[in-house]
Write an enzyme that holds these catalytic residues in place. Structure first.
Site, PDB file in Angstrom:
ATOM      1  N   ASN A  76       0.875  -1.178   0.000  1.00  0.00           N
ATOM      2  CA  ASN A  76       0.000   0.000   0.000  1.00  0.00           C
ATOM      3  C   ASN A  76       0.909   1.224   0.000  1.00  0.00           C
ATOM      4  O   ASN A  76       1.476   1.576   1.030  1.00  0.00           O
ATOM      5  CB  ASN A  76      -0.898  -0.020   1.245  1.00  0.00           C
ATOM      6  CG  ASN A  76      -1.718   1.249   1.374  1.00  0.00           C
ATOM      7  OD1 ASN A  76      -1.740   2.090   0.474  1.00  0.00           O
ATOM      8  ND2 ASN A  76      -2.393   1.398   2.512  1.00  0.00           N
ATOM      9  N   TRP A  77       1.041   1.831  -1.160  1.00  0.00           N
ATOM     10  CA  TRP A  77       1.982   2.960  -1.285  1.00  0.00           C
ATOM     11  C   TRP A  77       1.451   4.239  -0.627  1.00  0.00           C
ATOM     12  O   TRP A  77       2.178   5.219  -0.480  1.00  0.00           O
ATOM     13  CB  TRP A  77       2.258   3.252  -2.771  1.00  0.00           C
ATOM     14  CG  TRP A  77       2.994   2.174  -3.494  1.00  0.00           C
ATOM     15  CD1 TRP A  77       3.283   0.910  -3.040  1.00  0.00           C
ATOM     16  CD2 TRP A  77       3.542   2.254  -4.820  1.00  0.00           C
ATOM     17  NE1 TRP A  77       3.977   0.214  -3.997  1.00  0.00           N
ATOM     18  CE2 TRP A  77       4.149   1.015  -5.099  1.00  0.00           C
ATOM     19  CE3 TRP A  77       3.565   3.259  -5.796  1.00  0.00           C
ATOM     20  CZ2 TRP A  77       4.787   0.754  -6.315  1.00  0.00           C
ATOM     21  CZ3 TRP A  77       4.196   2.998  -7.001  1.00  0.00           C
ATOM     22  CH2 TRP A  77       4.809   1.760  -7.260  1.00  0.00           C
ATOM     23  N   LYS A  78       0.182   4.262  -0.302  1.00  0.00           N
ATOM     24  CA  LYS A  78      -0.449   5.473   0.248  1.00  0.00           C
ATOM     25  C   LYS A  78      -0.192   6.652  -0.709  1.00  0.00           C
ATOM     26  O   LYS A  78      -0.090   6.437  -1.915  1.00  0.00           O
ATOM     27  CB  LYS A  78       0.017   5.724   1.686  1.00  0.00           C
ATOM     28  CG  LYS A  78      -0.175   4.445   2.543  1.00  0.00           C
ATOM     29  CD  LYS A  78      -0.010   4.635   4.010  1.00  0.00           C
ATOM     30  CE  LYS A  78      -0.219   3.288   4.710  1.00  0.00           C
ATOM     31  NZ  LYS A  78      -0.123   3.384   6.157  1.00  0.00           N
TER      32      LYS A  78
ATOM     33  N   HIS B 288      -9.478   1.320   4.834  1.00  0.00           N
ATOM     34  CA  HIS B 288      -8.220   1.514   5.562  1.00  0.00           C
ATOM     35  C   HIS B 288      -8.461   2.448   6.747  1.00  0.00           C
ATOM     36  O   HIS B 288      -9.263   3.381   6.645  1.00  0.00           O
ATOM     37  CB  HIS B 288      -7.155   2.092   4.622  1.00  0.00           C
ATOM     38  CG  HIS B 288      -5.789   2.032   5.219  1.00  0.00           C
ATOM     39  ND1 HIS B 288      -5.360   2.959   6.137  1.00  0.00           N
ATOM     40  CD2 HIS B 288      -4.778   1.140   5.066  1.00  0.00           C
ATOM     41  CE1 HIS B 288      -4.123   2.634   6.519  1.00  0.00           C
ATOM     42  NE2 HIS B 288      -3.745   1.541   5.878  1.00  0.00           N
TER      43      HIS B 288
ATOM     44  N   GLU C  74      -6.832   4.835   7.846  1.00  0.00           N
ATOM     45  CA  GLU C  74      -6.624   6.258   7.538  1.00  0.00           C
ATOM     46  C   GLU C  74      -7.873   6.862   6.907  1.00  0.00           C
ATOM     47  O   GLU C  74      -8.196   8.030   7.135  1.00  0.00           O
ATOM     48  CB  GLU C  74      -5.387   6.411   6.629  1.00  0.00           C
ATOM     49  CG  GLU C  74      -4.112   6.178   7.427  1.00  0.00           C
ATOM     50  CD  GLU C  74      -2.946   5.606   6.643  1.00  0.00           C
ATOM     51  OE1 GLU C  74      -2.971   5.633   5.405  1.00  0.00           O
ATOM     52  OE2 GLU C  74      -2.005   5.120   7.301  1.00  0.00           O
TER      53      GLU C  74
ATOM     54  N   GLU D  97      -5.129  -4.790  10.547  1.00  0.00           N
ATOM     55  CA  GLU D  97      -4.139  -3.726  10.711  1.00  0.00           C
ATOM     56  C   GLU D  97      -4.414  -2.975  12.014  1.00  0.00           C
ATOM     57  O   GLU D  97      -5.222  -2.033  12.034  1.00  0.00           O
ATOM     58  CB  GLU D  97      -4.229  -2.744   9.539  1.00  0.00           C
ATOM     59  CG  GLU D  97      -3.939  -3.374   8.197  1.00  0.00           C
ATOM     60  CD  GLU D  97      -3.368  -2.359   7.200  1.00  0.00           C
ATOM     61  OE1 GLU D  97      -2.366  -2.682   6.572  1.00  0.00           O
ATOM     62  OE2 GLU D  97      -3.913  -1.246   7.096  1.00  0.00           O
TER      63      GLU D  97
ATOM     64  N   GLY E 263       2.658   2.518  10.698  1.00  0.00           N
ATOM     65  CA  GLY E 263       3.591   3.634  10.549  1.00  0.00           C
ATOM     66  C   GLY E 263       4.291   4.028  11.829  1.00  0.00           C
ATOM     67  O   GLY E 263       4.920   5.082  11.895  1.00  0.00           O
TER      68      GLY E 263
ATOM     69  N   SER F  58       3.647  -1.964  10.284  1.00  0.00           N
ATOM     70  CA  SER F  58       5.105  -2.018  10.489  1.00  0.00           C
ATOM     71  C   SER F  58       5.684  -3.392  10.168  1.00  0.00           C
ATOM     72  O   SER F  58       6.607  -3.853  10.845  1.00  0.00           O
ATOM     73  CB  SER F  58       5.466  -1.571  11.911  1.00  0.00           C
ATOM     74  OG  SER F  58       5.053  -0.221  12.116  1.00  0.00           O
TER      75      SER F  58
ATOM     76  N   GLY G 127       2.968  -1.026   4.264  1.00  0.00           N
ATOM     77  CA  GLY G 127       2.991   0.405   3.977  1.00  0.00           C
ATOM     78  C   GLY G 127       4.411   0.863   3.674  1.00  0.00           C
ATOM     79  O   GLY G 127       4.932   0.675   2.582  1.00  0.00           O
ATOM     80  N   GLY G 128       5.069   1.445   4.680  1.00  0.00           N
ATOM     81  CA  GLY G 128       6.386   2.052   4.496  1.00  0.00           C
ATOM     82  C   GLY G 128       7.387   1.168   3.765  1.00  0.00           C
ATOM     83  O   GLY G 128       8.084   1.628   2.845  1.00  0.00           O
TER      84      GLY G 128
HETATM   85  P1  13P Z   1       3.115   0.530   7.647  1.00  0.00           P
HETATM   86  O1  13P Z   1       3.659  -0.758   7.051  1.00  0.00           O
HETATM   87  O2  13P Z   1       3.829   1.746   7.161  1.00  0.00           O
HETATM   88  O3  13P Z   1       3.006   0.433   9.128  1.00  0.00           O
HETATM   89  O4  13P Z   1       1.618   0.693   7.091  1.00  0.00           O
HETATM   90  C1  13P Z   1       0.753  -0.391   7.134  1.00  0.00           C
HETATM   91  C2  13P Z   1      -0.463  -0.048   6.371  1.00  0.00           C
HETATM   92  O5  13P Z   1      -1.202   0.862   6.713  1.00  0.00           O
HETATM   93  C3  13P Z   1      -0.755  -0.823   5.157  1.00  0.00           C
HETATM   94  O6  13P Z   1      -2.027  -0.580   4.675  1.00  0.00           O
END
Ligand code: 13P
Length: 253
Positions: free
Chosen positions: A9-11, A95, A97, A167, A173, A212, A233-234
């Protein structure tokens, strides 16, 4: 046996050039892998780059959201049918967010899930509790509510056509990962919740962990009985890290 899926997930990150570099790096890195499914979810404007660069690969690509509407006067929204039309395979739905920053409710998320399934897009439904909810012993209550929103609106069959991602919000994050045991407990609970309606569908349902996940902790998470891969994510923004997590999926398959 469920086939592991590692999805990035590149956000809202990157440029056109960075997207192309990252896709080429992932493409080269996962080329020999046979047992793991790999997917990337770039921002909407860069999906066409994934469509182009990944066309001759087994790597799937997806969006980070989808409209709850089929089409029409909905400015700024993108329909599942449009995504399907140019080769999109997955859509991340609900998600945390979007729940927190865009006010998405369980009812809205269930409608998005239904639209995706209707158009042949595989929804990746995100569920998970905040730190405050965990600390007050409400984890199961919260994730049950998230999972039941789709169960109640669409029936258990909907989980035959989608994927769930657990999640925990406190792990996203933050660099703090759920321990394999903490994650496994919630994954088992989620699978049980679906199994109460259909054991067959629950047995086939892929439940990913997200929060993470990195090369250093992916293998022990994916080794858990009810963890079928990761939503990253990251670490999905660095080809080498993402490929290393895909390798952990390949090795655990
Ligand atoms: P991180 O891997 O950056 O913690 O993010 C996870 C995420 O929100 C994937 O959708």
């Amino acid at each position: 046996m469920r086939r592991p899926l590692i999805a990035g997930n590149w956000k809202m990150n990157g440029t056109k050039a960075e997207a192309a570099d990252l896709l080429n790096g992932i493409k080269a890195g996962v080329a020999g892998m046979q047992k793991v499914d790999v997917a990337v979810c770039p921002p909407f404007p860069y999906l066409y780059i994934a469509a182009e660069l990944l066309a001759d690969t087994a790597i799937g690509w997806g969006s980070q959201d989808v409209s709850q509407e089929a089409g029409g006067a909905f400015t700024g929204q993108v329909s599942a049918a449009m995504l399907k039309d140019f080769g999109c395979r997955y859509a991340i739905i609900g998600h945390s967010e979007r729940r927190q920053l865009n006010g998405e409710t369980d009812a809205l998320i269930a409608r998005k899930y239904a639209q995706a399934v209707r158009s042949g897009i595989v929804p990746i439904l995100c569920v998970g509790e905040t730190l405050e909810e965990r600390e007050s012993g409400k984890t199961e209550e919260v994730v049950a509510r998230h999972i039941d929103a789709v169960l109640d609106a669409e029936g258990v069959e909907a989980y035959g056509q989608g994927i769930v991602a657990y999640e925990p919000v406190w792990a996203i994050g933050t660099g703090v990962t759920a321990t394999p045991e903490q994650a496994q407990d919630v994954h088992a609970f989620l699978r049980q919740r679906v199994a109460a309606k259909s054991k067959d569908i629950a047995d086939g349902l892929r439940i990913l962990y997200g929060g993470s996940m990195k090369p250093g902790n992916a293998a022990e998470l994916i080794a858990q009985a009810d963890i079928d891969g990761g939503l990253i994510g990251g670490a999905s923004l660095k080809a080498a890290d993402f490929v290393a997590i895909c390798q952990a999926g390949e090795d655990n398959a």
